[in-house]
Each structure stands twice: as C-alpha cells, then as structure tokens.
Design a protein around this motif. Structure first.
Motif, short mmCIF file in Angstrom:
data_model
loop_
_atom_site.label_atom_id
_atom_site.label_comp_id
_atom_site.label_asym_id
_atom_site.label_seq_id
_atom_site.Cartn_x
_atom_site.Cartn_y
_atom_site.Cartn_z
N LYS A 71 64.79 36.78 35.38
CA LYS A 71 63.39 36.71 35.81
C LYS A 71 62.58 37.74 35.02
O LYS A 71 62.90 38.92 35.01
N GLU A 72 61.51 37.28 34.37
CA GLU A 72 60.65 38.16 33.59
C GLU A 72 59.19 37.79 33.88
O GLU A 72 58.85 36.61 33.88
N TRP A 73 58.36 38.79 34.12
CA TRP A 73 56.94 38.48 34.32
C TRP A 73 56.05 39.64 33.92
O TRP A 73 56.45 40.80 33.91
N ASP B 198 58.42 33.95 33.40
CA ASP B 198 59.54 33.12 32.97
C ASP B 198 60.68 33.40 33.94
O ASP B 198 61.35 34.43 33.85
N ASN B 199 60.89 32.48 34.88
CA ASN B 199 61.87 32.69 35.94
C ASN B 199 63.12 31.84 35.76
O ASN B 199 63.78 31.47 36.72
N GLY C 185 58.90 28.28 34.62
CA GLY C 185 57.90 29.26 34.24
C GLY C 185 56.62 29.02 35.01
O GLY C 185 56.40 27.93 35.56
N PRO D 18 61.89 27.29 31.05
CA PRO D 18 61.49 28.04 29.85
C PRO D 18 62.64 28.83 29.25
O PRO D 18 62.73 28.96 28.02
N ARG E 270 61.84 31.16 26.44
CA ARG E 270 60.97 30.69 25.36
C ARG E 270 59.53 31.20 25.48
O ARG E 270 58.75 31.06 24.53
N MET E 271 59.18 31.79 26.63
CA MET E 271 57.83 32.35 26.76
C MET E 271 57.72 33.69 26.04
O MET E 271 56.63 34.23 25.88
N ARG E 272 58.87 34.23 25.60
CA ARG E 272 58.94 35.40 24.73
C ARG E 272 58.16 36.60 25.29
O ARG E 272 57.35 37.22 24.58
N VAL F 6 50.43 32.13 25.79
CA VAL F 6 51.08 30.96 26.38
C VAL F 6 50.02 29.92 26.69
O VAL F 6 48.97 30.23 27.29
#
Length: 348
Positions: free
Chosen positions: A44-46, A72-73, A77, A101, A104-106, A118
């Motif tokens: 999980k990234e945000w 990006d979970n 996403g 994602p 891929r949302m980098r 994005v």
C-alpha cells in the motif's frame, strides 16, 4: 511508555522485515519497494494532501478546503478529489478507481523528492517537488456533474520537524507501515469549481501531507487527527492517532510549534455515541499534555467498495479547543483551531 528514536539506515532488512520500529522528526530510514518480501497485492502506497483555509478577519468566505489523494493499494488504485465548503456544511468527493496498479503509479520512494503525474478517466492529479515547496495541480472537467474543477496550489515547506513512524504488525513479520506527516505548510493558489474561485492565502491556509508506504494486514481500523494554523503569531499544529499495528516502540502523537516537534505519548479519542458530527469529540492523553475538545462542522463520510477492497471513512472537519504542553513545560491554550479527526476501517 518508553519510545524509541529511529537510527539512520534502510527501512527493511535483507529478509524484507522492518529493521527497526520507532519514531523520528525526519526521514532517517530509507524505503525501497524492491526490498519488500510480501506479494505486490499487499503493498500500500499513498500521497495525500489536505489544505484548509480559515476565515480571514472580516472576510466573507471560508472556512473551506480541498483534499487530493493518489493511492496505489495493490489490488486497486485510487485518485480522489474532495472540495470542502465548511461554511455551508457541504462537500463533494469524487473518486476514480484504477484496477490492479501494482506499482505502476510510480509513487516516490521518499517524501522529499520525485514527482507524481496520474491521469485516469479525464481526471489528472500532479504533485511536483520544488526547492522549498510542493506544487499541486488538479484538473477534473467532469467534477460535480460537469461543473468542472481545476487549480494549482503551492505549499511552502520550511525546514521543519515532521512526524515519522515505523510500525510493525503483530503476528505478521512481513507487514509494516512507514508514515510521514508534514503539518503547517502555508498554501497559496486558486482552485476553480464550477466558475467559483477558492483563493488560498498563506496567511490563513495551511496544508498537511500524509505520505504512507507499507504492507498491511487485511482488516484494520485507524483513528487520526490533524490541525495546522497560527497560534499567537507562530505556526502551530499537531498529529495524533492510533488503532493499528504494534505501537510499543512509538506513537504518532506530536505537536509542532514554530517548526519544532514536541513528542507526546498516548492520545485517546473519545467519540460521541451514535454520531460522528452531532456532538463534540474529546481527546485526552496519558501524559496530560494534550487535552482537547473538538466541535464538528462536517462529516465527510465515504464507503468505497471494490469487492476485495473496502474503505469505510468518517473524516470529520471542525475546530479544536483546549490545551497542550510543549517539551519544556510551556502550556499553550488553543482556541478554535481548524482541523479534522477521523475513524477509518479498511479491508484491503
């Protein structure tokens, strides 16, 4: 509780486990997605920004605000835009879901560098790093049933302390949460919604940046509170929260006064019964350094359901009144500081 300061080094060890749990006032541990030992579906990234503008003395507009999310979970996403009309006690939130994602949302590996751009379904959100600022750009022509939304905000970032915490999860050795909260960011710019301009003045508008990276267990509930503003001519704010992971080594509770962090121990959220915005919330701390009442204005309630992933949120905006104590024993009396407190349950 004895809290542990983080030492510099990689966030994860060679086995993909959290190298050290604890807290800091800067990004001393280095996050590297390639070191994670768990499945990409669990990462999980945000990057989340919330900017609130309070009422100018004698002004007619406000309070109001905007919140932007790029997340990006793994399974899904999310791009989120919320416009908050706190004077009118109304809000509009629109989310765009991006299937699988998987990185891929980098999203950047650091909170202090890297840009994010994005686009999905006509919605575009951009975060750009500048030398001493963060530039937020949003364009959503179909927002609000076609009213449209576009704008650009510049958040000045002084060399302040911030809240940094590395949290493990019990019985899940590959799970962790690395989080940074940067408060009290003066905001300047304009967001146009359906022809109406929301003008953010850095004298009265302040943002908070929530940077999160981790591997989470499936079902969690968290509590978070945040506020930023001016107290007696000095920038003041705080971050409080609890509810997930093993916080034995550190809590995320911290005051920010004139750019300097003051660490708190445990802060307890006392929510009103059977309502989120119909009665005041109360906050107490075991070290008696954070005693606050929170008068709700608006509950931004949402239930994002994407089958395997579900997020039930109550982010309540309002005003904090009470007292805090700095590290040197100085007591500050806080009155009507604009911010929010929330309860969120994620199954993801």
């Amino acid at each position: 509780m004895r809290q542990r300061r983080l030492a510099p080094g990689p966030l994860l060890d060679d086995d993909g486990r959290l190298a050290e749990a604890g807290w800091s006032t800067s990004e001393v541990r280095t996050y590297d997605r390639q070191r994670i030992a768990a499945s990409r579906f669990r990462i999980k990234e945000w990057d989340y920004y919330c900017v609130l503008s309070d009422v100018l003395s004698g002004g007619e507009d406000g309070p109001f605000g905007i919140a932007l999310t790029i997340a990006d979970n793994g399974y899904v996403g999310l791009l989120g835009v919320s416009v908050l009309d706190l004077a009118g006690r109304s809000e509009t939130t629109e989310n765009a879901l991006v299937p699988f994602p998987l990185g891929r949302m980098r999203l950047p590996r650091t909170a202090d560098g890297g840009d994010v751009v994005v686009r999905h379904g006509g919605l575009r959100i951009e975060y750009h790093h500048e030398e001493t600022a963060r530039r937020l750009v949003v364009d959503h022509p179909r927002f609000g049933g076609g009213r449209g939304l576009s704008g650009e905000l510049v958040l000045t970032q002084p060399t302040d302390d911030r809240m940094v915490i590395a949290t493990p999860f019990p019985r899940a050795p590959k799970a962790f949460y690395y989080n940074q909260k940067i408060n009290c960011l003066p905001a300047q710019g304009t967001v146009t919604v359906g022809g109406r301009e929301l003008v953010f003045d850095p004298a009265t508008a302040f943002g908070v940046f929530d940077w999160g990276r981790g591997v989470w267990t499936y079902d969690n509930t968290w509590y978070w509170g945040s506020a930023s503003g001016i107290h007696e001519g000095v920038r003041f704010g705080f971050n409080i929260g609890h509810g997930f992971g093993d916080t034995t080594a550190a809590s995320e509770n911290m005051l920010f006064h004139d750019g300097v962090a003051h660490k708190l121990d445990r802060v307890h959220f006392h929510l009103p019964r059977d309502t989120y915005d119909g009665a005041p919330w109360r906050f107490t701390s075991n070290d008696e350094r954070f005693e606050m009442e929170f008068e709700p204005i608006l509950d931004r309630a949402a239930d994002v359901n994407a089958l395997l992933v579900r997020s039930t949120q109550h982010q309540v905006f309002g005003r904090f009144t009470g007292s805090v104590v700095l590290d040197d024993g100085t007591r500050l009396e806080i009155e009507n500081l604009l911010g929010f407190a929330e309860e969120v349950r994620n199954r993801w």
